[in-house]
Design a protein around this motif. Structure first.
Motif, PDB file in Angstrom:
ATOM      1  N   ALA A 198       0.836  -1.209   0.000  1.00  0.00           N
ATOM      2  CA  ALA A 198       0.000   0.000   0.000  1.00  0.00           C
ATOM      3  C   ALA A 198       0.862   1.248   0.000  1.00  0.00           C
ATOM      4  CB  ALA A 198      -0.931  -0.006   1.210  1.00  0.00           C
ATOM      5  N   SER A 257      -6.515   4.268  -5.713  1.00  0.00           N
ATOM      6  CA  SER A 257      -7.575   3.296  -5.452  1.00  0.00           C
ATOM      7  C   SER A 257      -6.987   1.946  -5.017  1.00  0.00           C
ATOM      8  CB  SER A 257      -8.431   3.116  -6.701  1.00  0.00           C
ATOM      9  OG  SER A 257      -9.375   2.099  -6.524  1.00  0.00           O
ATOM     10  N   THR A 258      -5.914   1.534  -5.673  1.00  0.00           N
ATOM     11  CA  THR A 258      -5.255   0.284  -5.287  1.00  0.00           C
ATOM     12  C   THR A 258      -4.673   0.396  -3.879  1.00  0.00           C
ATOM     13  OG1 THR A 258      -4.715  -0.136  -7.602  1.00  0.00           O
ATOM     14  CG2 THR A 258      -3.485  -1.381  -5.955  1.00  0.00           C
ATOM     15  N   ARG A 306      -5.763   2.284  -1.526  1.00  0.00           N
ATOM     16  CA  ARG A 306      -6.891   2.288  -0.585  1.00  0.00           C
ATOM     17  C   ARG A 306      -7.366   0.869  -0.305  1.00  0.00           C
ATOM     18  NH1 ARG A 306     -12.591   2.879  -1.736  1.00  0.00           N
ATOM     19  NH2 ARG A 306     -13.657   3.443   0.166  1.00  0.00           N
ATOM     20  N   CYS A 307      -7.506   0.049  -1.350  1.00  0.00           N
ATOM     21  CA  CYS A 307      -7.937  -1.345  -1.158  1.00  0.00           C
ATOM     22  C   CYS A 307      -6.937  -2.126  -0.315  1.00  0.00           C
ATOM     23  CB  CYS A 307      -8.136  -2.023  -2.511  1.00  0.00           C
ATOM     24  SG  CYS A 307      -9.553  -1.424  -3.426  1.00  0.00           S
ATOM     25  N   LEU A 308      -5.651  -1.942  -0.605  1.00  0.00           N
ATOM     26  CA  LEU A 308      -4.631  -2.638   0.177  1.00  0.00           C
ATOM     27  C   LEU A 308      -4.636  -2.172   1.629  1.00  0.00           C
ATOM     28  CD1 LEU A 308      -1.710  -2.654  -2.408  1.00  0.00           C
ATOM     29  CD2 LEU A 308      -3.032  -4.620  -1.629  1.00  0.00           C
ATOM     30  N   ASN A 309      -4.860  -0.884   1.859  1.00  0.00           N
ATOM     31  CA  ASN A 309      -4.944  -0.374   3.222  1.00  0.00           C
ATOM     32  C   ASN A 309      -6.140  -0.955   3.970  1.00  0.00           C
ATOM     33  OD1 ASN A 309      -2.666   1.306   3.484  1.00  0.00           O
ATOM     34  ND2 ASN A 309      -3.674   2.907   2.307  1.00  0.00           N
ATOM     35  N   ILE A 310      -7.254  -1.077   3.277  1.00  0.00           N
ATOM     36  CA  ILE A 310      -8.443  -1.666   3.911  1.00  0.00           C
ATOM     37  C   ILE A 310      -8.156  -3.096   4.327  1.00  0.00           C
ATOM     38  CG2 ILE A 310     -10.794  -2.473   3.454  1.00  0.00           C
ATOM     39  CD1 ILE A 310     -11.169   0.086   1.763  1.00  0.00           C
ATOM     40  N   TRP A 311      -7.574  -3.868   3.416  1.00  0.00           N
ATOM     41  CA  TRP A 311      -7.261  -5.261   3.740  1.00  0.00           C
ATOM     42  C   TRP A 311      -6.245  -5.350   4.887  1.00  0.00           C
ATOM     43  CZ3 TRP A 311      -9.856  -9.443   2.862  1.00  0.00           C
ATOM     44  CH2 TRP A 311     -10.719  -9.503   1.779  1.00  0.00           C
TER      45      TRP A 311
END
Length: 133
Positions: A65, A89-90, A92-97
């Motif tokens: 991330a 966006s990528t 953000r997704c990695l941070n969420i996971w």
């Protein structure tokens, strides 16, 4: 209510007559106002990525991330807003996971530690013969 002069789709509103155009109480010319709002710059989530990298880095998702956040910031500096938006966006997704997996791992660790402490206390009470129940 509908005079025979006007077909149903051409009934004047607010007491205007057919030759009048424009706003009520204003001039007869068309008046338009255009407001130009600049688009919001894409977010790179660099602070969130840094926190995920330092505090919860399960499966190196925080590192990935952080790398994508840096790429998003670089794209934004160059002026490639679409590329910055994709990298952001990528990230953000990695941070969420990373946040979700890190939270689950902390929760499981707390449950395990609590269970071990309760079992150790029960074992110590049984061994010493003290029973406070």
């Amino acid at each position: 209510m509908n005079p025979a002069v006007y077909p149903p789709e051409n009934i004047p509103l607010q007491g205007r007559y057919p030759g009048f155009q424009g706003q009520p109480g204003g001039s007869a010319g068309d008046q338009c106002t255009t407001v130009s709002i600049p688009p919001e710059p894409p977010r790179d989530h660099i602070i969130w990525s840094l926190c995920c990298f330092l505090y919860s880095n399960p499966f190196c998702l925080g590192l990935a991330a952080l790398i994508y956040s840096i790429k998003a910031r670089d794209r934004k500096v160059v002026g490639d807003m679409e590329g910055a938006r994709q990298y952001g966006s990528t990230a953000r997704c990695l941070n969420i996971w990373a946040t979700v997996l890190g939270s689950i791992m902390i929760l499981i660790s707390l449950i395990i530690v609590t269970t071990v402490l309760v079992l150790a206390k029960q074992s110590a009470q049984r061994y010493t013969g003290f029973d406070n129940n």
